[in-house]
Design an enzyme around this catalytic site. Structure first.
Site, PDB file in Angstrom:
ATOM      1  N   CYS A  44       0.991  -1.332  -0.006  1.00 13.76           N
ATOM      2  CA  CYS A  44      -0.012   0.005  -0.023  1.00 13.76           C
ATOM      3  C   CYS A  44       0.712   1.318   0.050  1.00 13.76           C
ATOM      4  CB  CYS A  44      -0.818  -0.014   1.413  1.00 13.76           C
ATOM      5  SG  CYS A  44      -2.098  -1.106   1.250  1.00 13.76           S
ATOM      6  N   GLU A  78       0.840   3.742   1.856  1.00  8.98           N
ATOM      7  CA  GLU A  78       0.877   4.437   3.308  1.00  8.98           C
ATOM      8  C   GLU A  78       2.303   3.565   3.980  1.00  8.98           C
ATOM      9  OE1 GLU A  78      -1.769   3.320   2.191  1.00  8.98           O
ATOM     10  OE2 GLU A  78      -3.706   3.894   3.333  1.00  8.98           O
TER      11      GLU A  78
END
Ligand code: THU
Length: 163
Positions: A67, A69
């Site tokens: 991801c 993040e």
């Protein structure tokens, strides 16, 4: 250890949310999402005011995807930064508009909890004026933590959640 080393972890001074969100929106351009076509950009603000960006990076073996993040957090940690103030996340369909609010997945919430306390600001943004602001305790109540795995550091088998 992660955030324990941060001297100014409780720094609640305001920061430029619009700039952080703009960085996440711009980072989306580099997302590699040929399978989901859902492109995500993240912008992580360090305690020193630096911004590390990240994107989602997918893989033909779907489970190997990372991801946005985590890409941003891992970039920062791998360059010696472990004190973070905020993260902005911008995600949506490659071709679609407007963006949806891209809330962090469970694994990213767990990774955030390794390095961030509840002063960490999480912004799921559609644009600079349209975002949801969250705290880690809202996204990951009763998160799992270990005090330390090292007996040299006095690890007593407690996991830090007892109090
Ligand atoms: N994704 C992120 O990068 N961040 C989020 O907050 C949610 C999901 C990615 C993973 C995958 O590449 C794509 O979005 C669709 O799930």
């Amino acid at each position: 250890m992660g955030m324990e080393e941060c001297e100014i972890i409780h720094d609640n001074r305001p920061f430029d949310k619009r700039r952080l969100i703009r960085s996440a929106l711009d980072a989306r351009e580099y997302a590699y999402a040929p399978y989901s076509h859902f492109t995500v950009g993240a912008a992580l603000l360090t305690a020193d005011g630096e911004i590390f960006t990240g994107v989602n990076i997918e893989n033909a073996s779907y489970g190997a995807a990372n991801c946005a993040e985590r890409t941003a957090i891992f970039k920062a940690v791998s360059e010696g930064r472990k004190c973070f103030k905020a993260i902005a996340i911008a995600g949506g369909d490659e071709k679609g508009k407007p963006l949806t609010y891209a809330y962090p997945c469970g694994i990213c919430r767990q990774v955030m909890s390794e390095f961030c306390d509840d002063s960490f600001v999480i912004l799921a943004a559609r644009d600079e004026d349209d975002y949801v602001e969250m705290k880690l305790s809202e996204l990951l109540p009763y998160g799992f933590k270990l005090c330390s795995l090292s007996s040299e550091n006095g690890f007593d088998g407690r996991n830090g959640n007892e109090d």
